[in-house]
Design a protein around this motif. Structure first.
Motif, mmCIF file in Angstrom:
data_model
loop_
_atom_site.group_PDB
_atom_site.id
_atom_site.type_symbol
_atom_site.label_atom_id
_atom_site.label_comp_id
_atom_site.label_asym_id
_atom_site.label_seq_id
_atom_site.Cartn_x
_atom_site.Cartn_y
_atom_site.Cartn_z
ATOM 1 N N ARG A 133 15.412 5.752 73.722
ATOM 2 C CA ARG A 133 14.235 5.205 72.821
ATOM 3 C C ARG A 133 14.139 3.746 73.033
ATOM 4 N NH1 ARG A 133 12.697 7.810 68.383
ATOM 5 N NH2 ARG A 133 14.274 9.465 68.341
ATOM 6 N N GLU A 134 13.086 3.572 73.226
ATOM 7 C CA GLU A 134 12.368 2.090 73.718
ATOM 8 C C GLU A 134 12.533 1.359 72.110
ATOM 9 O OE1 GLU A 134 12.422 0.646 76.499
ATOM 10 O OE2 GLU A 134 13.234 2.223 77.373
ATOM 11 N N PRO A 135 12.508 -0.003 72.122
ATOM 12 C CA PRO A 135 12.340 -0.638 70.968
ATOM 13 C C PRO A 135 10.986 -0.493 70.434
ATOM 14 C CG PRO A 135 13.604 -2.067 72.596
ATOM 15 C CD PRO A 135 13.250 -0.676 73.340
ATOM 16 N N ARG A 136 10.025 -0.132 71.331
ATOM 17 C CA ARG A 136 8.643 -0.022 70.894
ATOM 18 C C ARG A 136 8.199 1.179 70.385
ATOM 19 N NH1 ARG A 136 8.838 0.162 76.383
ATOM 20 N NH2 ARG A 136 7.382 1.775 77.185
ATOM 21 N N GLY A 137 9.373 2.194 70.220
ATOM 22 C CA GLY A 137 9.181 3.513 69.847
ATOM 23 C C GLY A 137 8.989 4.719 70.621
ATOM 24 N N VAL A 138 8.710 4.294 71.761
ATOM 25 C CA VAL A 138 8.585 5.228 73.027
ATOM 26 C C VAL A 138 9.880 5.983 73.497
ATOM 27 C CG1 VAL A 138 7.708 5.418 75.571
ATOM 28 C CG2 VAL A 138 6.646 3.873 73.950
ATOM 29 N N ILE A 139 9.726 7.346 73.581
ATOM 30 C CA ILE A 139 10.815 8.237 74.073
ATOM 31 C C ILE A 139 10.794 8.139 75.662
ATOM 32 C CG2 ILE A 139 11.686 10.241 73.803
ATOM 33 C CD1 ILE A 139 12.199 8.891 71.362
ATOM 34 N N GLU A 140 11.793 7.837 76.066
ATOM 35 C CA GLU A 140 11.556 8.087 77.905
ATOM 36 C C GLU A 140 12.744 9.201 78.192
ATOM 37 O OE1 GLU A 140 11.415 4.182 79.384
ATOM 38 O OE2 GLU A 140 9.364 3.960 79.238
ATOM 39 N N PHE A 141 12.408 10.008 79.164
ATOM 40 C CA PHE A 141 13.762 10.751 79.650
ATOM 41 C C PHE A 141 13.230 11.446 81.206
ATOM 42 C CE2 PHE A 141 10.885 13.260 77.167
ATOM 43 C CZ PHE A 141 10.425 14.353 77.787
ATOM 44 N N GLU A 142 14.253 11.954 81.754
ATOM 45 C CA GLU A 142 13.849 12.896 82.957
ATOM 46 C C GLU A 142 14.009 13.883 82.635
ATOM 47 O OE1 GLU A 142 15.690 13.391 87.691
ATOM 48 O OE2 GLU A 142 16.496 11.768 86.374
ATOM 49 N N GLU A 143 12.815 14.555 83.093
ATOM 50 C CA GLU A 143 12.595 16.147 82.813
ATOM 51 C C GLU A 143 13.645 16.780 84.234
ATOM 52 O OE1 GLU A 143 9.664 19.772 81.848
ATOM 53 O OE2 GLU A 143 9.039 18.273 83.403
ATOM 54 N N PRO A 144 14.901 17.395 83.869
ATOM 55 C CA PRO A 144 15.652 17.875 84.977
ATOM 56 C C PRO A 144 14.890 19.015 85.702
ATOM 57 C CG PRO A 144 16.886 17.780 82.854
ATOM 58 C CD PRO A 144 15.401 17.602 82.329
ATOM 59 N N ALA A 145 13.872 19.893 85.038
ATOM 60 C CA ALA A 145 13.386 21.095 85.740
ATOM 61 C C ALA A 145 12.312 20.493 86.755
ATOM 62 C CB ALA A 145 12.427 21.832 84.713
ATOM 63 N N SER A 146 11.874 19.197 86.555
ATOM 64 C CA SER A 146 10.923 19.002 87.721
ATOM 65 C C SER A 146 11.276 17.603 88.262
ATOM 66 C CB SER A 146 9.364 18.682 87.108
ATOM 67 O OG SER A 146 9.494 17.404 86.121
ATOM 68 N N GLY A 147 12.146 16.960 87.701
ATOM 69 C CA GLY A 147 12.671 15.546 88.235
ATOM 70 C C GLY A 147 11.639 14.347 87.784
ATOM 71 N N ALA A 148 10.512 14.503 87.007
ATOM 72 C CA ALA A 148 9.849 13.657 86.492
ATOM 73 C C ALA A 148 10.190 12.641 85.367
ATOM 74 C CB ALA A 148 8.556 14.525 86.222
ATOM 75 N N MET A 149 9.840 11.508 85.404
ATOM 76 C CA MET A 149 10.206 10.571 84.598
ATOM 77 C C MET A 149 8.956 10.809 83.185
ATOM 78 S SD MET A 149 12.988 9.011 84.747
ATOM 79 C CE MET A 149 12.825 8.073 83.211
ATOM 80 N N ILE A 150 9.440 11.144 82.124
ATOM 81 C CA ILE A 150 8.205 11.198 80.973
ATOM 82 C C ILE A 150 8.505 10.165 80.181
ATOM 83 C CG2 ILE A 150 7.717 12.834 79.295
ATOM 84 C CD1 ILE A 150 7.662 14.281 82.063
ATOM 85 N N SER A 151 7.376 9.568 79.266
ATOM 86 C CA SER A 151 7.490 8.551 78.298
ATOM 87 C C SER A 151 6.294 9.167 77.284
ATOM 88 C CB SER A 151 6.734 7.551 79.031
ATOM 89 O OG SER A 151 7.709 6.736 79.634
ATOM 90 N N LEU A 152 7.078 9.395 76.035
ATOM 91 C CA LEU A 152 5.934 9.833 74.879
ATOM 92 C C LEU A 152 5.964 8.962 73.843
ATOM 93 C CD1 LEU A 152 7.490 13.412 74.932
ATOM 94 C CD2 LEU A 152 5.191 12.699 75.862
ATOM 95 N N ALA A 153 4.594 8.428 73.474
ATOM 96 C CA ALA A 153 4.620 7.400 72.467
ATOM 97 C C ALA A 153 4.749 8.420 71.243
ATOM 98 C CB ALA A 153 3.113 7.113 72.304
ATOM 99 N N ALA A 154 4.638 9.613 70.951
ATOM 100 C CA ALA A 154 4.608 10.248 69.797
ATOM 101 C C ALA A 154 5.500 11.615 70.007
ATOM 102 C CB ALA A 154 3.325 10.657 69.166
ATOM 103 N N ALA A 155 6.829 11.604 69.497
ATOM 104 C CA ALA A 155 7.653 12.884 70.101
ATOM 105 C C ALA A 155 8.545 13.105 68.849
ATOM 106 C CB ALA A 155 8.215 12.622 71.169
ATOM 107 N N SER A 156 8.882 14.319 68.716
ATOM 108 C CA SER A 156 10.066 14.679 67.803
ATOM 109 C C SER A 156 11.299 15.030 68.758
ATOM 110 C CB SER A 156 9.803 15.710 66.690
ATOM 111 O OG SER A 156 9.548 16.937 67.468
ATOM 112 N N VAL A 157 12.484 14.623 68.269
ATOM 113 C CA VAL A 157 13.655 14.804 69.002
ATOM 114 C C VAL A 157 14.665 15.697 68.412
ATOM 115 C CG1 VAL A 157 15.277 13.575 70.461
ATOM 116 C CG2 VAL A 157 13.289 12.609 70.406
ATOM 117 N N ARG A 158 15.254 16.625 68.807
ATOM 118 C CA ARG A 158 16.210 17.378 68.469
ATOM 119 C C ARG A 158 17.331 17.697 69.100
ATOM 120 N NH1 ARG A 158 17.497 23.091 67.102
ATOM 121 N NH2 ARG A 158 16.168 23.528 68.876
ATOM 122 N N GLU A 159 18.517 17.248 68.628
ATOM 123 C CA GLU A 159 19.698 17.738 69.481
ATOM 124 C C GLU A 159 20.033 19.161 69.385
ATOM 125 O OE1 GLU A 159 24.333 15.672 70.050
ATOM 126 O OE2 GLU A 159 22.983 14.715 68.497
#
Length: 98
Positions: free
Chosen positions: A60-86
């Protein structure tokens, strides 16, 4: 308070703070990205599109963006508006295989 007491308190404050500052224990680390629970699993929902992603590594970047690697595709994803659930490992494995 006398000038002598004031000087002693100031000197004591500087001496107590110096080791922390020299060790790097000041506040600059707050600007670093926040890495959420390594070893955990997450369901990330893009609130703009409703698309659901599953990941085990999330920043979780300081500016609020959520960044992660999607294991299925290996793509790096950045989302400005997302909900996260453990989620559990079982939910992660089930959701990631869809």
């Amino acid at each position: 308070m006398s000038m002598m007491n004031h000087s002693r308190r100031l000197l004591a404050s500087v001496l107590c703070a110096a080791p922390l500052l020299m060790a790097g224990c000041s506040m600059p680390h707050i600007a670093m990205p926040h890495i959420m629970g390594l070893g955990s699993y997450y369901e990330v929902t893009d609130t703009a599109t409703g698309r659901i992603y599953y990941t085990d590594n999330l920043n979780r970047e300081p500016r609020g963006v959520i960044e992660f690697e999607e294991p299925a595709s290996g793509a790096m994803i950045s989302l400005a508006a997302a909900s996260v659930r453990e989620i559990s490992e079982a939910e992660y494995r089930q959701g990631g295989s869809k």
